[in-house]
Design an enzyme around this catalytic site. Sequence first.
Site, PDB file in Angstrom:
ATOM      1  N   SER A 182     -25.661 -36.751 -48.709  1.00 46.97           N
ATOM      2  CA  SER A 182     -24.566 -37.614 -48.897  1.00 46.97           C
ATOM      3  C   SER A 182     -23.501 -37.504 -49.448  1.00 46.97           C
ATOM      4  CB  SER A 182     -25.278 -38.897 -49.602  1.00 46.97           C
ATOM      5  OG  SER A 182     -24.899 -39.455 -49.405  1.00 46.97           O
ATOM      6  N   ARG A 226     -32.550 -42.087 -51.339  1.00 46.32           N
ATOM      7  CA  ARG A 226     -31.916 -42.353 -50.106  1.00 46.32           C
ATOM      8  C   ARG A 226     -33.028 -42.535 -49.226  1.00 46.32           C
ATOM      9  NH1 ARG A 226     -27.091 -41.235 -47.420  1.00 46.32           N
ATOM     10  NH2 ARG A 226     -27.213 -39.199 -46.648  1.00 46.32           N
ATOM     11  N   GLY A 239     -17.245 -44.956 -47.763  1.00 41.90           N
ATOM     12  CA  GLY A 239     -16.292 -44.006 -47.256  1.00 41.90           C
ATOM     13  C   GLY A 239     -16.126 -42.199 -46.121  1.00 41.90           C
ATOM     14  N   THR A 259     -20.651 -48.671 -45.280  1.00 41.47           N
ATOM     15  CA  THR A 259     -21.272 -48.310 -46.251  1.00 41.47           C
ATOM     16  C   THR A 259     -20.740 -49.600 -47.926  1.00 41.47           C
ATOM     17  OG1 THR A 259     -22.113 -45.980 -46.086  1.00 41.47           O
ATOM     18  CG2 THR A 259     -21.918 -46.444 -48.300  1.00 41.47           C
TER      19      THR A 259
HETATM   20  O1  DON Z   1     -24.738 -40.704 -47.339  1.00 38.95           O
HETATM   21  C1  DON Z   1     -22.871 -40.895 -46.844  1.00 38.95           C
HETATM   22  O2  DON Z   1     -22.399 -40.299 -46.977  1.00 38.95           O
HETATM   23  C2  DON Z   1     -22.526 -41.449 -45.530  1.00 38.95           C
HETATM   24  N1  DON Z   1     -23.935 -42.025 -44.559  1.00 38.95           N
HETATM   25  C3  DON Z   1     -21.618 -42.307 -46.268  1.00 38.95           C
HETATM   26  C4  DON Z   1     -21.581 -43.730 -45.116  1.00 38.95           C
HETATM   27  C5  DON Z   1     -20.046 -44.051 -44.973  1.00 38.95           C
HETATM   28  O3  DON Z   1     -19.245 -43.645 -46.485  1.00 38.95           O
HETATM   29  C6  DON Z   1     -19.248 -45.021 -44.559  1.00 38.95           C
HETATM   30  N2  DON Z   1     -18.056 -45.575 -44.825  1.00 38.95           N
HETATM   31  N3  DON Z   1     -17.510 -45.439 -44.050  1.00 38.95           N
END
Ligand code: DON
Length: 578
Positions: free
Chosen positions: A455, A112, A475, A384
Amino acid sequence: MKGFVSAAAGVLLSLSLLVDAAPARAGVNPPGIAVASAHPLATDAGIEVMQAGGNAFDAAVAVSAALSVVEPTGSGIGGGGFWLLHLTAKDAAAKSAAQNKNEGSDVFVDGREVAPMAATADMYLDAQGKAIDIASRDGALAAGIPGEPAALVQLASKYGKLGLARDLAPAIRYAHDGFAVDPKLAHAISENVSRLSPAAAAIFAPGGKPLAAGDKLVQADLSKTLQLLASKGVAGFYQGNLAHTLVAGVRAARGIWSEDDLARYSVVEREPLVTYFRDYKLVTSPPPSAGGIALAETLQQLEVLGWTDTHDAAAKHLVIESLRRAYHDRAQYLGDPDFVSIPLTRLASRDYAISLARSIDRKHATPSSSLDAAAKPAVEGGQTSHFSVIDADGNRVAATMSINLPFGSGFMVPSTGVLLNDEMDDFAASTTASNAYGLIGSKANAVAPRKRPLSTMTPTFVEGPNGTLVIGTPGGSRIATMVLLGILNFVDGADAQTIVAAPRYHHQYLPDVVQFEPGALSDAEQQDLAAMGDTLKPLSSTYGNLQVVLWKPQTDVLQAAADPRAVGTGRVVLTAAH
Ligand code: DON
């Protein structure tokens, strides 16, 4: 052990295409190799390195790096991610012996992003203390220090067989030679072109004209950066000329990175969170992901409520109510476990699930406002990337990687091809502000130097009577719910294709609504849920991009399926013996 969570000693974990292979002989090893990812070329990269003698960990490096090139909206070496690994007994023993230490067979590689040293708790607030959303989402100030390059080096050197250079070769080729833009990428470019920095716009919209589906996308600078990583490893990215260029580029765009930030970045290997649902064992993401704990809480509530299937409104009501309670806890307690104490053992315990389940009224929705603490509404997430891999020895990887919003911060560091993340938006800018996914947080998720933002990414393994499932999705805030629904469908006997295709619904405590995809709730179910007091929010479009590998040792079935909502592929290649 059933019903308990095992977690890291000491840490406050105290703490598509579906290919179906079903040959005659069932065995202890999978009948072949399988990859499901969000792009056909990334799936091919994973298959290519495994066919060249690599294992699932080599494939993980190849797929991650390839996604960085061919799905630049979603993840990349300017971002971070979580790689959940399962080492077969043979590989685990070999590694432990070689390194003279005891290693479990499941490892969570936390790559991360971290906040730069110069980050402060109020860096995204205006003079009145109100969050300035754009500051944590667009441009160089929104970018955390990337973790993916270090994670790929770690995976290749510690767990892979072929070496980093071979694993990165497909990605370097795709970046150097170019590839045809797919319709999903073309759409994302046209939607985001106005927020791209000049260097990014020059790549994705040369001459001001956004690339269209079928156009060739060449990324010469990115190919050079990947080559540097291939030849020099961690030092190629985090030190020396490239580090100097990255920091100079970020600072010229009013960012706050230093060369020391890059030099000090390190991957953290964590003990995965383990929980149980009926006869199934889940190995999933610990903090700084909030996803695994959400799965542990929801599944245990459902078990004590006597869950059997999700085929009517009464059953869906139980899923919604258990999600409401799990996401409420997320807002209260979760953040980077290296910075804050999380009562994880309690949150994941069976006793706690029983107390939550007792508060569920089978006939009525619980208003979220009746659960204490404030929270905020959500909007859709867009990017993502997740992939799932299994090799013929049974090694597995579930990995979810992110640069956060589509094209991350939109800022590409000139002459590097590296598109930077905007993962800083996953911190709680204040205790009243919500992030791009409407998630709120407590001080546990406040910005601090070198801290990891919370996250929802939830790469997960499930093992039980229906076989072994490798699962995950992008998501935003809805990730944990999608993985939950996938697991319930797996337990219910669904195959890989059915799991990725199944319609989705979601509740995240606040906003106090049940969101659902077109077709996810029948008219009768909508009426029943509304009568129980739920506020329904039909969505006009689908969401998520679930990637699943499923292996049934009993029948020797191996399946890989990519979410039909997007452009990815699942591939299975049988070993010669089959
Ligand atoms: O780490 C996370 O939870 C977010 N940055 C993830 C972002 C994400 O899944 C965007 N997609 N739709």
